[in-house]
Design a protein around this motif. Structure first.
Motif, PDB file in Angstrom:
ATOM      1  N   PHE A   1      -7.013   3.057  -1.321  1.00  0.00           N
ATOM      2  CA  PHE A   1      -5.664   2.591  -1.689  1.00  0.00           C
ATOM      3  C   PHE A   1      -4.985   1.883  -0.513  1.00  0.00           C
ATOM      4  O   PHE A   1      -3.790   1.651  -0.527  1.00  0.00           O
ATOM      5  CB  PHE A   1      -4.818   3.787  -2.155  1.00  0.00           C
ATOM      6  CG  PHE A   1      -5.429   4.536  -3.314  1.00  0.00           C
ATOM      7  CD1 PHE A   1      -5.148   4.173  -4.618  1.00  0.00           C
ATOM      8  CD2 PHE A   1      -6.313   5.596  -3.101  1.00  0.00           C
ATOM      9  CE1 PHE A   1      -5.716   4.848  -5.688  1.00  0.00           C
ATOM     10  CE2 PHE A   1      -6.894   6.277  -4.159  1.00  0.00           C
ATOM     11  CZ  PHE A   1      -6.599   5.906  -5.463  1.00  0.00           C
TER      12      PHE A   1
ATOM     13  N   GLY B   1      -7.675   8.150   0.132  1.00  0.00           N
ATOM     14  CA  GLY B   1      -6.625   7.200   0.463  1.00  0.00           C
ATOM     15  C   GLY B   1      -7.137   5.869   0.960  1.00  0.00           C
ATOM     16  O   GLY B   1      -6.481   4.844   0.793  1.00  0.00           O
TER      17      GLY B   1
ATOM     18  N   VAL C   1      -4.725   3.023   2.636  1.00  0.00           N
ATOM     19  CA  VAL C   1      -4.018   3.892   3.590  1.00  0.00           C
ATOM     20  C   VAL C   1      -4.984   4.922   4.208  1.00  0.00           C
ATOM     21  O   VAL C   1      -6.202   4.810   4.076  1.00  0.00           O
ATOM     22  CB  VAL C   1      -2.813   4.612   2.930  1.00  0.00           C
ATOM     23  CG1 VAL C   1      -1.758   3.601   2.477  1.00  0.00           C
ATOM     24  CG2 VAL C   1      -3.261   5.474   1.753  1.00  0.00           C
TER      25      VAL C   1
ATOM     26  N   SER D   1      -6.414   1.269  -6.405  1.00  0.00           N
ATOM     27  CA  SER D   1      -7.681   1.025  -5.710  1.00  0.00           C
ATOM     28  C   SER D   1      -8.538  -0.077  -6.319  1.00  0.00           C
ATOM     29  O   SER D   1      -9.398  -0.631  -5.638  1.00  0.00           O
ATOM     30  CB  SER D   1      -8.478   2.328  -5.671  1.00  0.00           C
ATOM     31  OG  SER D   1      -8.562   2.887  -6.976  1.00  0.00           O
TER      32      SER D   1
ATOM     33  N   SER E   1       0.848  -1.195   0.000  1.00  0.00           N
ATOM     34  CA  SER E   1       0.000   0.000   0.000  1.00  0.00           C
ATOM     35  C   SER E   1       0.884   1.246   0.000  1.00  0.00           C
ATOM     36  O   SER E   1       1.999   1.191   0.515  1.00  0.00           O
ATOM     37  CB  SER E   1      -0.935  -0.012   1.216  1.00  0.00           C
ATOM     38  OG  SER E   1      -0.182   0.175   2.385  1.00  0.00           O
ATOM     39  N   PRO E   2       0.430   2.355  -0.539  1.00  0.00           N
ATOM     40  CA  PRO E   2      -0.845   2.482  -1.226  1.00  0.00           C
ATOM     41  C   PRO E   2      -0.832   1.756  -2.569  1.00  0.00           C
ATOM     42  O   PRO E   2       0.078   1.939  -3.359  1.00  0.00           O
ATOM     43  CB  PRO E   2      -0.974   4.000  -1.439  1.00  0.00           C
ATOM     44  CG  PRO E   2       0.429   4.514  -1.465  1.00  0.00           C
ATOM     45  CD  PRO E   2       1.193   3.628  -0.530  1.00  0.00           C
TER      46      PRO E   2
END
Lengths: 452, 452
Positions: free
Chosen positions: A421, A418, A423, A196, A192-193
């Motif tokens: 993703f 975030g 995070v 997505s 990560s990130p």
């Protein structure tokens, strides 16, 4: 104290705002003069005018953003007008729709125009002598030519598998790399990130072959696994290497952004399985063309098999058009060497450089936001030291802002949080590949956000 | 007794053979005169010449047929020559590559030619106001126009979802119809003989959402299920209705062959979810374009979601080209009404009628084979009674031949065994959509097979 810093901030801010507006206006005059029209004005489901949406597979956000857009725009506004600095206009930079490159292709005129007669390309088959029997020979040739010219990937000893975008190839690779008779699905991990869409793409069919295993940094299970290495990374733009690094790991390199406009080309990628996509290379997202370079023959066969069962091949029309577009890119590079014009990569590199410059100026003048820092490196393609300038901005809200997406949304800027993703919500991803119009309005808007 | 019948058989046989050869030669002269070239000559992996392979998603057969071809052709035969009646030439009719229609499109000239500039169709998005946001408006318009003109499907109150061929839409439909939180995958059934790819397409990812449940005729489990109804059916050409017919059944109608050249159009299909594909409608398999007509909004949304996660939309180039081709078909029908030329469906109907006539003559004169019988019916499109003339021959080997595929393969005719369709090996499926060259050679060859 608060009052003084606020005054200082406002003065600096106005200077930056003024500069940004100037650049924005100059660019707009140039752009509109060339284009003669603007087609980024679309309507949403309720009939309201909305800006062109942007896309990058975190797909439920399309509907989400539509709702936001219809609620923030006044009903009955049937014409689409842009007012620079107007805070009511929603700027949607959630998706990575690469419309920024349209200008280059308009400038090139007929060189990348394709003509297909009604009787052409009717068969399912392209080349039955190839493992990937639906791969158009012309397209494969141009892929090899461009990689050789750019120096970003080894093509020798590789099988090319074409896909309906690199999304299909990502799924094909999972299918090909997964053990077919394992009692448990293999884990798919990425540090990560991470992009997505990887988790939902991996899990949406609840496959018994593979499943999402989360963040590669904290992955400690025994046994085989697939690690996705995205470099430069989407969303944060950093160059990456495998993180887990254990003997039973199978690596899948997503190199969608390993092109000179985004990052210094340090050496030709030489991995087992790498993915590329035309969307991010030349901006032709609507073609849905990606390609994989595959070392192992059996993996290439299985990926081909996946695409057979999934879509019985890949649009020939788009492959032929992709060949033409890639040829135009390579030609533009070779012509430039003979002083005949600007290459696609020079155009796109300059464009990204300008955008990053404008953006950094605005962000640096603010105490609310911060950006990742990148080290310049030597680029073999440009033959000089250049700075990374990713396709996405990985913006962090500083201070007390815990939900950066929500904060920007309140200012009518749609970004991707975030949390998608893997995070913190303090981060958002923002597309830098949108139209000049939308980018300029975004920079203007960002510069007006002075405080919480 | 055996001797007498053999003599009678030989005399009848020679008459049919002679007639078939005449038709074949006349057609070839006409065809070659028009085409000026032949591009059905390809090379296989070993460098041997092979005839153009045909395809219809029973995909592992591609490799199988390659092996057969390379083993039956003499090595080093680097030029591709056809000798009518030569028993050494392998005729591959395993797949349903619809190259038969190429002649029509050549005759139409520029009317279906498409020109796409390099800067067009770059965005992921086509129409964000539509549930299927990647659906090109022009394509949707032509789909509705053609269905209305042909009268084979109700489009009012339907959402159109475009797919990368109808294969992708089949998978999208399974995803959309499956309960998302059921502990067990839903069963997908179809009456045998069923399309050979349904089982592998359903099961290749070992999805936890759906699984292949086998023959609908013998399906007796309780609870929800998905029944695929293919009408006219692939492989046997018969018109079909749902077999299971229980309250918890979800129906998926695959109407790929519900077009006037294959079957009488009795009424507009008015189902919850129907699939169509350009491959079988106009012969443009290489475009990979299919469409679904979907009554329920939520199902259309889920199908769109599947395609987002699978390939982030469908090639715009192919959608635009498909729109042009469908427009040419509709135009050809309207022009014919004003006596200006032959419509696509008249051309293709006549062509199929000729093929079925030739084939029935050969099969009727043999005691080794039999064909399905169909009842003529009134066709609303042609406004007269017509006979069904399916895209595939569902041939049965009579007498002691237990494995019809093996039997024909010994005569260098590659077909697809009944076992792949869930029935006896006494049956094979043979494509009738191949080139004139291959079809004529097939009829010639079949007429020479006199005994076991």
């Amino acid at each position: 104290m608060a009052k003084i810093s606020s005054t200082v901030f406002s003065l600096r801010h106005f200077l930056v705002l003024s500069l940004a507006l100037n650049v924005s206006l100059i660019l707009r005059i140039v752009y509109e003069g060339e284009e003669g029209h603007d087609n980024s004005c679309l309507k949403n489901e309720t009939g309201n005018s909305i800006s062109r949406a942007d896309f990058d597979t975190k797909t439920h956000n399309i509907l989400k953003s539509r709702v936001v857009m219809s609620s923030t725009l006044s009903s009955g506004n049937s014409t689409c007008k842009y007012h620079t600095g107007s805070r009511n206009k929603v700027i949607n930079l959630d998706h990575g729709d690469p419309t920024v490159y349209e200008r280059f292709w308009r400038q090139r005129g007929d060189k990348s125009t394709i003509i297909i007669s009604g009787w052409q390309s009717m068969s399912y088959f392209s080349d039955v002598s190839n493992i990937c029997w639906f791969l158009e020979t012309e397209f494969a040739k141009e892929v090899v030519r461009l990689h050789t010219l750019v120096g970003n990937a080894v093509t020798e000893g590789r099988h090319i598998v074409v896909g309906t975008g690199s999304s299909q190839l990502f799924l094909a690779a999972l299918y090909a790399l997964s053990p077919q008779h394992s009692p448990q699905p293999i884990n798919v991990v990425c540090a990560s990130p991470y992009y997505s869409s990887y988790p939902s793409m991996t899990d949406y069919l609840k496959s018994g072959l593979y499943k999402w295993g989360g963040n590669a940094d904290s992955y400690e299970k025994e046994g085989p696994y697939i690690e996705v290495v995205t470099s430069p990374n989407n969303p944060d733009g950093h160059v990456r290497r495998s993180k887990v690094n254990r003997s039973e790991g199978l690596l899948l390199h997503d190199l969608a952004y390993y092109w000179p406009q985004y990052t210094p080309i340090s050496s030709p990628a030489d991995y087992d399985l790498t993915l590329f996509t035309l969307s991010k290379t030349t901006g032709h997202a609507g073609m849905r063309i990606g390609w994989a370079l595959v070392k192992d023959k059996e993996v290439a066969k299985k990926m081909t098999k996946f695409i057979e069962l999934n879509t019985i091949g890949v649009s020939k029309d788009s492959q032929l058009r992709a060949a033409k577009v890639l040829r135009a890119v390579s030609d533009s590079c070779e012509e430039e060497n003979s002083q005949e014009g600007e290459s696609f990569f020079k155009f796109s590199h300059n464009l990204m450089a300008n955008r990053w410059k404008q953006l950094r100026e605005v962000v640096d003048s603010s105490q609310l936001f911060s950006l990742p820092q990148f080290s310049p490196a030597f680029c073999n393609f440009f033959n000089q030291v250049v700075e990374p300038q990713p396709a996405f901005v990985w913006l962090k809200c500083e201070g007390n802002v815990e939900d950066c997406e929500k904060f920007l949304r309140a200012h009518n800027i749609i970004t991707r949080s975030g949390k998608h993703f893997g995070v913190s919500r303090k981060y958002v991803r923002i597309s830098l590949l949108d139209t000049d119009e939308n980018f300029n309005q975004f920079v203007d808007r960002l510069s007006t956000i002075q405080s919480l």
